[in-house]
Design an enzyme around this catalytic site. Structure first.
Site, mmCIF file in Angstrom:
data_model
loop_
_atom_site.group_PDB
_atom_site.id
_atom_site.type_symbol
_atom_site.label_atom_id
_atom_site.label_comp_id
_atom_site.label_asym_id
_atom_site.label_seq_id
_atom_site.Cartn_x
_atom_site.Cartn_y
_atom_site.Cartn_z
ATOM 1 C CD GLU A 170 -3.117 -1.115 2.243
ATOM 2 O OE1 GLU A 170 -3.126 -0.188 3.279
ATOM 3 O OE2 GLU A 170 -4.089 -1.838 2.199
ATOM 4 C CD GLU A 287 -3.876 -5.697 3.547
ATOM 5 O OE1 GLU A 287 -4.894 -4.818 4.006
ATOM 6 O OE2 GLU A 287 -2.732 -5.762 3.914
HETATM 7 C C1 BGC Z 1 -2.782 -2.516 7.376
HETATM 8 C C2 BGC Z 1 -3.758 -2.677 8.751
HETATM 9 C C3 BGC Z 1 -5.073 -2.554 8.601
HETATM 10 C C4 BGC Z 1 -5.673 -3.099 7.740
HETATM 11 C C5 BGC Z 1 -7.129 -2.651 7.502
HETATM 12 C C6 BGC Z 1 -3.909 -3.367 6.278
HETATM 13 O O1 BGC Z 1 -3.234 -2.833 5.142
HETATM 14 O O2 BGC Z 1 -1.620 -3.109 7.436
HETATM 15 O O3 BGC Z 1 -2.902 -2.253 9.672
HETATM 16 O O4 BGC Z 1 -5.500 -2.916 9.838
HETATM 17 O O5 BGC Z 1 -5.100 -2.665 6.401
HETATM 18 O O6 BGC Z 1 -7.344 -1.269 7.605
#
Ligand code: BGC
Length: 346
Positions: A170, A287
């Site tokens: 990210e 994710e």
């Molecule tokens: C971050 C986390 C976060 C998640 C959702 C991830 O990329 O590393 O810290 O909880 O995104 O926001």
């Protein structure tokens, strides 16, 4: 296996087409006919994955309440997952001056995690996560990031191809999509000096989101998987999240109660699919998840919808995350919660 004569191949293809045999969900080609480093085949190993988050990407392991345990890997494998994404904050474990030597003890810890994954027949993605200094001073930190990647590429060179390396989690703020297009080339070139065959995973800027696909410029290198993160609608998935400004005002937001909820999700996933077809790239949803303060029924419906769409469209996925704020597993009682049935359906 590589050179099967066509008359033999034809009945096999017919058989696979009509006998209802399962092919790897995230692969668009029958696995036995493609070389192992084909990124679509590699991506199929990550068909159903989960992030071991809040552990090795904390400033120090344990600081965010969780430490990696061997049993996590067997619990995950037994539940039917095929892979792990391991976020790692290498930047907290490397010298600040050239040659940016990595802490051997921390490197050994990651090696241990890779061994655990392999013992459970899980593929594993290792990334660079939370290199937060890159977001405000990207140019200044680039040499260090490349130094870290050079060491990682040479250290992991003899690992099996079930280890996939993800360049950077990210990019955001001053680490713009233009810089990302330039830096990702430099990271790939650095890794390729040491390891020409490793499958690499590349995300988007800003924030790994799907809007970043349009700006993403990739090199000719064909052994890449493209990863995007999916947290839409943000007011639903991040309601009550302590690190998102104003998130308490979103508490009570439901998902799946209106037809528009599903069509918005379908629209987003069709955009990802079109991009992947236009560019012939394998896609991983690296994710996705909804925070624990959201209504559980909505979380289950949203999670199931993301999983179903991903699998229908041939994307691999990796749920965010195992046992913390978005967690599908409850370490307190040693059981999976309702999210497991949304993630894995046998
Ligand atoms: C971050 C986390 C976060 C998640 C959702 C991830 O990329 O590393 O810290 O909880 O995104 O926001």
């Amino acid at each position: 296996m590589k050179y099967i004569c066509l008359p033999l191949l034809f009945p096999i293809v017919l058989m696979l087409t009509f006998c209802g045999c399962d092919k790897p969900l995230a692969s668009q080609k029958p696995a036995s006919f493609v070389p192992e480093t084909d990124p679509f085949f590699q991506n199929s190993k990550l068909t159903r994955s989960i992030n071991l988050g809040n552990m090795l990407e904390a400033p120090a392991e344990g600081e965010w309440g969780l430490s990696l345990q061997a049993e996590y890997f067997s619990i995950i494998a037994k539940a039917g997952f095929t892979g792990i994404r391991l976020p790692v904050r290498w930047s907290a474990h490397a010298d600040t001056v050239a040659p940016y030597a990595l802490d051997p003890a921390f490197l050994a810890r990651v090696d241990w995690a890779i061994d655990q994954a392999f013992q459970q027949n899980l593929a594993i993605v290792v990334n660079t996560h939370h290199y937060v200094e890159m977001m405000t001073a990207p140019t200044e930190h680039l040499p260090r990031l490349l130094g870290i990647w050079g060491q990682l590429a040479s250290h992991f060179v003899d690992r099996s191809d079930n280890l996939i390396l993800e360049l950077f989690n990210e990019p955001n703020e001053a680490f713009s999509s233009d810089l990302w297009n330039n830096y990702l080339l430099q990271i790939i070139d650095t890794i390729r000096v040491f390891d020409s065959t490793r499958t690499l995973m590349v995300g988007t800027a800003p924030w790994g989101g799907i809007d970043g696909l349009e700006n993403l410029e990739l090199p000719e290198d064909s052994n890449l998987i493209v990863t995007v993160h999916y947290y839409n609608p943000f007011h639903f998935t991040h309601q009550g999240a302590e690190w998102s400004e104003g998130a308490d005002a979103w508490l009570g937001t439901l998902w799946g109660t209106q037809a528009g909820d599903f069509s918005a999700l379908q629209y987003d996933f069709q955009r990802i699919k079109s991009w992947s077809l236009d560019h012939n790239r394998a896609i991983n949803i690296g994710e996705f998840g909804a925070y624990r303060r959201a209504d559980m029924t909505s979380r289950v419906i949203w999670t199931r919808s993301v999983v179903t769409l991903s699998e229908d469209l041939g994307f691999s996925w990796s749920y965010w995350e195992f046992a913390s704020g978005f967690g599908a597993y409850d370490l307190g009682n040693g059981e999976w919660n309702e999210l497991l049935s949304a993630l894995i359906q046998n």
